[in-house]
Design an enzyme around this catalytic site. Structure first.
Site: not given
Ligand SMILES: Cc1cc2nc3c(=O)[nH]c(=O)nc-3n(C[C@H](O)[C@H](O)[C@H](O)COP(=O)(O)OP(=O)(O)OC[C@H]3O[C@@H](n4cnc5c(N)ncnc54)[C@H](O)[C@@H]3O)c2cc1C
Length: 336
Positions: A159, A234, A331
């Site tokens: 992570r 998580s 996380e």
């Molecule tokens: C129901 C649920 C289940 C999940 N299961 C998992 C799992 O099994 N495994 C896991 O690893 N994660 C899991 N996650 C967490 C999450 O889905 C992942 O970490 C996902 O990759 C986050 O992507 P996002 O686009 O939503 O990022 P955001 O939440 O929008 O951003 C997260 C971080 O990344 C940065 N960021 C986003 N996009 C960019 C970009 N293009 N350039 C630079 N910085 C950027 C943001 O500034 C922030 O700091 C889960 C979440 C939920 C709600």
């Protein structure tokens, strides 16, 4: 490029918090990045599935909607793809598994964007995105130029990656390159529930699509759906602790689960187990709660504020520290 003021972000963060951003901009063209005025506080938003806004955001939220998937080459057993970072991760997994390309099928049904995925090196069911990454392309927001990082340069860990450390808030990820298998796939089926489901469905021939469907089915059954109850998956990482401490704890808690890590002297303990042992499963604090079936998932139970959720997270951290002498790490990205 669309620009708004005083925007409610409720629909674009999976905790569904009514955070307001002083300014909000949608970016759907890479060329727009060079024109951004960043002499102010800013935040890059993907799918909003791994963030907690504690307060209103007194700055600019840049919402990434740069879409597009391209196959770049095929060599022997491998197919190479370039994917723009605003694509939905779930949509990408559906697209590649429909073509029966392998490597990311175990990462099905994880919310968020393609650009958000390498930030914390998303992982599930024994697989991490790092295993399929070829490169990550970003726009350096400080020096205003594009950078391409190889997989090794991304410093992927559990992570973790360079994007959470040295490059945090300094780059906008625009594109990722993935290397996937065409025929000879390296399936990972050992994680709880997958083999049982294959047997239950009497499946004779597995494929990336079959595995992705099974994992989607298991996740849908197990995890709270953010559209029904706000959450960000998580909330804490599973702590990696010294074997000495683990052995000491095992004397008192012989049922404590432990898992090997990449470092010989460390073992991983499920954070959910630690929280449950503190009697906090289902615990309610103001509008926030620990999910009744998943101690690792904090939920917006009843119009919670970001502060309610952060206070609950701190109560959990304190209890785990007092009982086990283990420091839990978030996380989820906390935005103050
Ligand atoms: C129901 C649920 C289940 C999940 N299961 C998992 C799992 O099994 N495994 C896991 O690893 N994660 C899991 N996650 C967490 C999450 O889905 C992942 O970490 C996902 O990759 C986050 O992507 P996002 O686009 O939503 O990022 P955001 O939440 O929008 O951003 C997260 C971080 O990344 C940065 N960021 C986003 N996009 C960019 C970009 N293009 N350039 C630079 N910085 C950027 C943001 O500034 C922030 O700091 C889960 C979440 C939920 C709600």
């Amino acid at each position: 490029m669309k620009h708004y003021r005083n925007k409610d972000l409720c629909k674009i963060n999976t905790f569904h918090l009514h955070t307001r951003a002083r300014e909000y901009m949608i970016i759907d063209d890479i060329k727009d990045l060079a024109t951004l005025d960043l002499n102010r506080k800013y935040f890059i938003l993907g799918g909003g599935s791994n963030i907690l806004f504690v307060n209103d955001f007194d700055g600019l939220v840049i919402h990434n909607k740069i879409n597009g998937i391209k196959v770049t080459k095929e060599v022997n057993n491998y197919i190479y793809l370039s994917i723009n970072s605003g694509e939905s991760w779930t949509k990408l997994v559906k697209f590649v598994t429909k073509n029966n390309w392998g490597g990311i099928e175990n990462l099905a049904y994880i919310p968020g964007t393609v650009g958000g995925a390498p930030i914390q090196n998303i992982g599930a069911y024994g697989v991490e995105i790092a295993e399929s990454v070829e490169y990550v392309k970003c726009f350096d927001l400080i020096n205003r130029k594009f950078l391409v990082l190889t997989k090794d340069e991304c410093n992927f860990g559990y992570r973790d990656s360079i994007f959470k450390k040295e490059l945090k808030n300094k780059v906008f990820i625009t594109e990722i390159g993935l290397k996937l298998t065409i025929k000879k796939h390296n399936y990972k089926l050992d994680y709880a529930g997958i083999k049982e489901e294959i047997e239950r469905r009497k499946i004779q021939k597995i494929s990336p699509e079959v595995i992705a469907n099974i994992i989607t089915y298991i996740r849908r059954k197990k995890l709270p759906n953010p559209n029904k109850i706000g959450n960000a998956g998580s909330f804490f990482k599973n702590p990696e602790i010294e074997k000495n401490l683990a052995n000491k704890l095992l004397k008192e808690y012989p049922n404590m689960p432990t898992y090997p890590t990449n470092t010989e002297s460390l073992v991983k303990i499920p954070a959910g187990w630690l929280i449950e042992q503190c009697g906090l499963k289902g615990y309610v604090h103001k509008g926030a709660a620990v999910h009744q079936n998943h101690a690792l998932v904090l939920v917006n139970k009843n119009n919670a504020t970001g502060r309610d959720i952060l206070e609950l997270a701190n109560i959990i951290k304190k209890n785990v520290k007092n009982k086990f002498d283990i420091e839990l790490e978030y996380e989820v990205n906390i935005i103050i």
